[in-house]
Design a protein around this motif. Structure first.
Motif, PDB file in Angstrom:
ATOM      1  N   PRO A  63       0.828  -1.204   0.000  1.00  0.00           N
ATOM      2  CA  PRO A  63       0.000   0.000   0.000  1.00  0.00           C
ATOM      3  C   PRO A  63       0.865   1.258   0.000  1.00  0.00           C
ATOM      4  O   PRO A  63       2.016   1.241   0.450  1.00  0.00           O
ATOM      5  CB  PRO A  63      -0.807  -0.119   1.289  1.00  0.00           C
ATOM      6  CG  PRO A  63      -0.033  -1.034   2.152  1.00  0.00           C
ATOM      7  CD  PRO A  63       0.753  -1.933   1.247  1.00  0.00           C
ATOM      8  N   GLU A  69      -6.154   1.486   5.866  1.00  0.00           N
ATOM      9  CA  GLU A  69      -6.555   0.188   6.409  1.00  0.00           C
ATOM     10  C   GLU A  69      -5.787  -0.979   5.814  1.00  0.00           C
ATOM     11  O   GLU A  69      -5.934  -2.094   6.269  1.00  0.00           O
ATOM     12  CB  GLU A  69      -8.058  -0.009   6.271  1.00  0.00           C
ATOM     13  CG  GLU A  69      -8.581  -0.157   4.869  1.00  0.00           C
ATOM     14  CD  GLU A  69     -10.083  -0.355   4.854  1.00  0.00           C
ATOM     15  OE1 GLU A  69     -10.508  -1.451   4.462  1.00  0.00           O
ATOM     16  OE2 GLU A  69     -10.800   0.574   5.230  1.00  0.00           O
ATOM     17  N   LEU A  70      -4.925  -0.754   4.818  1.00  0.00           N
ATOM     18  CA  LEU A  70      -4.155  -1.840   4.217  1.00  0.00           C
ATOM     19  C   LEU A  70      -2.735  -1.868   4.761  1.00  0.00           C
ATOM     20  O   LEU A  70      -2.137  -0.827   5.019  1.00  0.00           O
ATOM     21  CB  LEU A  70      -4.103  -1.684   2.695  1.00  0.00           C
ATOM     22  CG  LEU A  70      -5.428  -1.759   1.952  1.00  0.00           C
ATOM     23  CD1 LEU A  70      -5.208  -1.507   0.465  1.00  0.00           C
ATOM     24  CD2 LEU A  70      -6.098  -3.101   2.171  1.00  0.00           C
ATOM     25  N   THR A  99      -3.819  -9.431   4.757  1.00  0.00           N
ATOM     26  CA  THR A  99      -3.629  -8.267   5.621  1.00  0.00           C
ATOM     27  C   THR A  99      -4.337  -8.568   6.929  1.00  0.00           C
ATOM     28  O   THR A  99      -4.480  -9.731   7.304  1.00  0.00           O
ATOM     29  CB  THR A  99      -4.178  -6.989   4.931  1.00  0.00           C
ATOM     30  OG1 THR A  99      -5.557  -7.184   4.646  1.00  0.00           O
ATOM     31  CG2 THR A  99      -3.433  -6.690   3.654  1.00  0.00           C
ATOM     32  N   THR A 103      -7.685  -9.770   1.922  1.00  0.00           N
ATOM     33  CA  THR A 103      -8.091  -8.845   0.868  1.00  0.00           C
ATOM     34  C   THR A 103      -8.392  -9.656  -0.383  1.00  0.00           C
ATOM     35  O   THR A 103      -7.560 -10.444  -0.820  1.00  0.00           O
ATOM     36  CB  THR A 103      -6.968  -7.829   0.570  1.00  0.00           C
ATOM     37  OG1 THR A 103      -6.686  -7.107   1.757  1.00  0.00           O
ATOM     38  CG2 THR A 103      -7.367  -6.880  -0.528  1.00  0.00           C
ATOM     39  N   HIS A 132     -12.489  -4.771  -5.188  1.00  0.00           N
ATOM     40  CA  HIS A 132     -11.634  -5.081  -4.044  1.00  0.00           C
ATOM     41  C   HIS A 132     -12.528  -5.124  -2.811  1.00  0.00           C
ATOM     42  O   HIS A 132     -13.362  -4.246  -2.610  1.00  0.00           O
ATOM     43  CB  HIS A 132     -10.592  -3.960  -3.926  1.00  0.00           C
ATOM     44  CG  HIS A 132      -9.929  -3.853  -2.601  1.00  0.00           C
ATOM     45  ND1 HIS A 132      -8.578  -3.987  -2.465  1.00  0.00           N
ATOM     46  CD2 HIS A 132     -10.394  -3.597  -1.356  1.00  0.00           C
ATOM     47  CE1 HIS A 132      -8.255  -3.825  -1.195  1.00  0.00           C
ATOM     48  NE2 HIS A 132      -9.348  -3.584  -0.518  1.00  0.00           N
ATOM     49  N   ASN A 134     -12.217  -5.846   1.503  1.00  0.00           N
ATOM     50  CA  ASN A 134     -11.438  -6.113   2.706  1.00  0.00           C
ATOM     51  C   ASN A 134     -12.099  -5.303   3.813  1.00  0.00           C
ATOM     52  O   ASN A 134     -11.539  -4.332   4.302  1.00  0.00           O
ATOM     53  CB  ASN A 134      -9.982  -5.688   2.517  1.00  0.00           C
ATOM     54  CG  ASN A 134      -9.167  -5.881   3.780  1.00  0.00           C
ATOM     55  OD1 ASN A 134      -9.508  -6.688   4.619  1.00  0.00           O
ATOM     56  ND2 ASN A 134      -8.105  -5.126   3.927  1.00  0.00           N
ATOM     57  N   THR A 169     -10.049   3.292  -0.142  1.00  0.00           N
ATOM     58  CA  THR A 169      -8.867   3.116   0.708  1.00  0.00           C
ATOM     59  C   THR A 169      -7.661   3.705  -0.006  1.00  0.00           C
ATOM     60  O   THR A 169      -7.787   4.246  -1.099  1.00  0.00           O
ATOM     61  CB  THR A 169      -8.603   1.622   0.998  1.00  0.00           C
ATOM     62  OG1 THR A 169      -8.345   0.965  -0.237  1.00  0.00           O
ATOM     63  CG2 THR A 169      -9.780   0.968   1.703  1.00  0.00           C
ATOM     64  N   TYR A 172      -2.503   1.199  -3.966  1.00  0.00           N
ATOM     65  CA  TYR A 172      -1.486   0.189  -3.660  1.00  0.00           C
ATOM     66  C   TYR A 172      -0.913  -0.411  -4.929  1.00  0.00           C
ATOM     67  O   TYR A 172      -1.458  -0.258  -6.018  1.00  0.00           O
ATOM     68  CB  TYR A 172      -2.051  -0.904  -2.751  1.00  0.00           C
ATOM     69  CG  TYR A 172      -3.306  -1.582  -3.263  1.00  0.00           C
ATOM     70  CD1 TYR A 172      -3.234  -2.700  -4.077  1.00  0.00           C
ATOM     71  CD2 TYR A 172      -4.562  -1.095  -2.902  1.00  0.00           C
ATOM     72  CE1 TYR A 172      -4.377  -3.326  -4.529  1.00  0.00           C
ATOM     73  CE2 TYR A 172      -5.717  -1.716  -3.347  1.00  0.00           C
ATOM     74  CZ  TYR A 172      -5.618  -2.828  -4.164  1.00  0.00           C
ATOM     75  OH  TYR A 172      -6.756  -3.448  -4.616  1.00  0.00           O
TER      76      TYR A 172
END
Length: 183
Positions: A63, A69-70, A99, A103, A132, A134, A169, A172
């Motif tokens: 990330p 949050e990652l 993670t 994820t 995505h 997560n 988020t 990355y």
């Protein structure tokens, strides 16, 4: 001495005539047809139109810096690609990274490659979008590039990286390396 001289001359004539080969003809040379081409199998014919492959890979999720949050994570995934021409194809893949929670990344890409068949190597670039999840489910967009090296027509190795823009988020990078099975 006459017998010795005659024997030497006879032996010399025999050697000269044995070395001379065919006697030249004064007429027209015999016609020979064209030499047929030699059918040598291609070193690498795995980058043809209509080719496809399945890939299994390890991945790293990296990330962008800053709070988010990652976290950095290892993972893996599966991919399938199909090429309409030797240079243009599509790819779908699923990547899972460990993670804080797993994820899940599902994407589709347009792939452009430039095969160098003499060494069975195809540099490629790709871009597309996906989904995505997560804890936060979001749309993502990505661009990337990599190398596909075929050891045989049936399988090879690949490595690539993609930058991913996430809607909710931090953005990355995904780095992948694995084995590709062509058919």
């Amino acid at each position: 001495m006459n017998k010795t001289t005659i024997a030497i001359l006879a032996a010399a004539c025999s050697l000269v005539s044995a070395q001379a080969g065919e006697t030249p003809s004064l007429g027209k040379a015999p016609a020979k047809g064209p030499v047929p081409p030699i059918n040598v199998p291609a070193v690498c014919d795995c980058f043809n139109a209509g080719s496809s492959s399945v890939s299994v890979y390890a991945s790293g999720l990296l990330p962008d810096s800053g709070a988010g949050e990652l976290d950095d994570a290892f993972g893996g995934g599966l991919a399938y690609d199909y090429f309409f021409t030797p240079n243009i194809g599509v790819m779908v893949d699923a990547t899972w990274s460990g993670t804080d929670s797993v994820t899940h990344l599902f994407t589709g890409s347009l792939v452009l490659r430039a095969p160098i068949t003499s060494i069975c190597l195809a540099p490629y670039v790709f871009g597309g979008g996906g989904y995505h999840t997560n804890g936060t489910s979001q749309d993502v967009w990505h661009v990337g590039g990599g190398l596909d090296y075929r050891i045989t027509n049936c399988w090879g190795l690949f490595a690539d990286a993609r930058y991913t823009w996430a809607s909710d988020t931090q953005d990355y990078t995904i780095v992948r390396a694995g084995v590709r099975f062509g058919f």
